[in-house]
Design a protein around this motif. Structure first.
Motif, mmCIF file in Angstrom:
data_model
loop_
_atom_site.group_PDB
_atom_site.id
_atom_site.type_symbol
_atom_site.label_atom_id
_atom_site.label_comp_id
_atom_site.label_asym_id
_atom_site.label_seq_id
_atom_site.Cartn_x
_atom_site.Cartn_y
_atom_site.Cartn_z
ATOM 1 N N GLU A 138 38.706 -59.330 83.414
ATOM 2 C CA GLU A 138 38.898 -60.239 82.284
ATOM 3 C C GLU A 138 39.620 -61.505 82.715
ATOM 4 N N ILE A 139 40.634 -61.341 83.539
ATOM 5 C CA ILE A 139 41.420 -62.490 83.999
ATOM 6 C C ILE A 139 40.557 -63.412 84.852
ATOM 7 N N ALA A 140 39.782 -62.831 85.760
ATOM 8 C CA ALA A 140 38.910 -63.632 86.618
ATOM 9 C C ALA A 140 37.900 -64.410 85.789
ATOM 10 N N ALA A 141 37.294 -63.749 84.800
ATOM 11 C CA ALA A 141 36.300 -64.409 83.953
ATOM 12 C C ALA A 141 36.927 -65.550 83.160
ATOM 13 N N ALA A 142 38.115 -65.311 82.611
ATOM 14 C CA ALA A 142 38.785 -66.334 81.815
ATOM 15 C C ALA A 142 39.197 -67.531 82.669
ATOM 16 N N ALA A 143 39.513 -67.256 83.942
ATOM 17 C CA ALA A 143 39.943 -68.330 84.848
ATOM 18 C C ALA A 143 38.770 -69.038 85.507
ATOM 19 N N GLY A 144 37.576 -68.436 85.414
ATOM 20 C CA GLY A 144 36.402 -69.042 86.029
ATOM 21 C C GLY A 144 36.360 -68.878 87.535
ATOM 22 N N VAL A 145 36.924 -67.772 88.035
ATOM 23 C CA VAL A 145 36.912 -67.515 89.473
ATOM 24 C C VAL A 145 36.362 -66.110 89.717
ATOM 25 N N GLY A 146 36.036 -65.823 90.958
ATOM 26 C CA GLY A 146 35.567 -64.497 91.311
ATOM 27 C C GLY A 146 36.720 -63.513 91.374
ATOM 28 N N LYS A 147 36.419 -62.244 91.106
ATOM 29 C CA LYS A 147 37.461 -61.220 91.134
ATOM 30 C C LYS A 147 38.109 -61.131 92.517
ATOM 31 N N GLY A 148 37.304 -61.354 93.561
ATOM 32 C CA GLY A 148 37.853 -61.296 94.913
ATOM 33 C C GLY A 148 38.933 -62.327 95.145
ATOM 34 N N THR A 149 38.824 -63.471 94.462
ATOM 35 C CA THR A 149 39.840 -64.523 94.596
ATOM 36 C C THR A 149 41.205 -64.011 94.138
ATOM 37 N N LEU A 150 41.203 -63.226 93.070
ATOM 38 C CA LEU A 150 42.462 -62.685 92.552
ATOM 39 C C LEU A 150 43.131 -61.779 93.576
ATOM 40 N N PHE A 151 42.329 -60.899 94.184
ATOM 41 C CA PHE A 151 42.908 -59.962 95.139
ATOM 42 C C PHE A 151 43.340 -60.653 96.427
ATOM 43 N N ARG A 152 42.586 -61.658 96.858
ATOM 44 C CA ARG A 152 42.993 -62.391 98.061
ATOM 45 C C ARG A 152 44.281 -63.170 97.832
ATOM 46 N N ARG A 153 44.415 -63.730 96.661
ATOM 47 C CA ARG A 153 45.571 -64.583 96.365
ATOM 48 C C ARG A 153 46.813 -63.778 96.008
#
Length: 201
Positions: A38-53
């Motif tokens: 949900e967070i990735a979709a709302a931010a307009g980024v891929g889910k992998g970006t969240l885990f990498r960051r």
């Protein structure tokens, strides 16, 4: 130039993720259920970006809390540097500011506990609050154990206790702040300091 653009994009992505997560946790009646998808979709980024960051959900929530605390910490440092109020008043102001933050961010703090950040003593922001509060307490006459007293006063405004009192016991924020001020007076004792003027809650 390409590397600089990449860094700028990464910074924008990070800010977008933090803003999206903050909004979702604040709006959700069940913050524990807010997912990384949900967070990735709302931010307009891929889910992998969240885990990498951020590493994992707990890391992301910790980053959101840190971003929310940053302006509050800056204001506290500026007030400390200005030294316009007495040490006793700074203790009152610091704890009131921390309490207001926890009242306003109950959902976020609840999500943090569910994500494995349940011990406040391990959080970076807890160490900061304790250090700055201990420094103020060390200058209050009659306080003989400022380190322990700082821990004890912070325990009175644990996020889970604040959420319980406000959400389950229906205690108003104003009543909670007033009760905290009275508790601090009980802990610190009476004062005859003519410069210790009490601010209205």
């Amino acid at each position: 130039m390409a590397q600089r653009a990449e860094r700028a994009d990464a910074l924008r992505n990070r800010e977008a993720v933090l803003a999206a997560a903050d909004a979702l946790f604040a709006a959700s009646s069940s913050p524990q259920s807010v997912s990384m998808d949900e967070i990735a979709a709302a931010a307009g980024v891929g889910k992998g970006t969240l885990f990498r960051r951020f590493g994992d959900r707990a890391g992301l929530i910790g980053a959101v809390i840190a971003s929310r605390l940053e302006p509050l910490q800056q204001a506290a440092h500026e007030a400390q540097d200005a030294a316009a109020s007495s040490p006793r008043q700074r203790v009152l102001d610091l704890l009131d500011a921390s309490l207001r933050f926890k009242i306003e961010n109950r959902n976020l703090m609840s999500a943090a506990e569910d994500a494995g950040l349940s011990s406040p003593y391990q959080a970076e922001h807890y160490g900061w609050w304790h250090d700055i509060l201990r420094t103020a307490l060390d200058q209050v006459p009659g306080v003989h154990a400022p380190d322990f007293t700082a821990h004890a006063l912070l325990a009175a405004i644990r996020a889970d206790l604040v959420a319980y009192l406000v959400d389950d016991q229906r205690m108003t924020p104003e009543a909670l702040r007033s009760s905290l001020a009275a508790h601090i007076d009980n802990v610190l004792g009476s004062t005859s300091d003519p410069f210790d003027t009490r601010k209205e809650a």
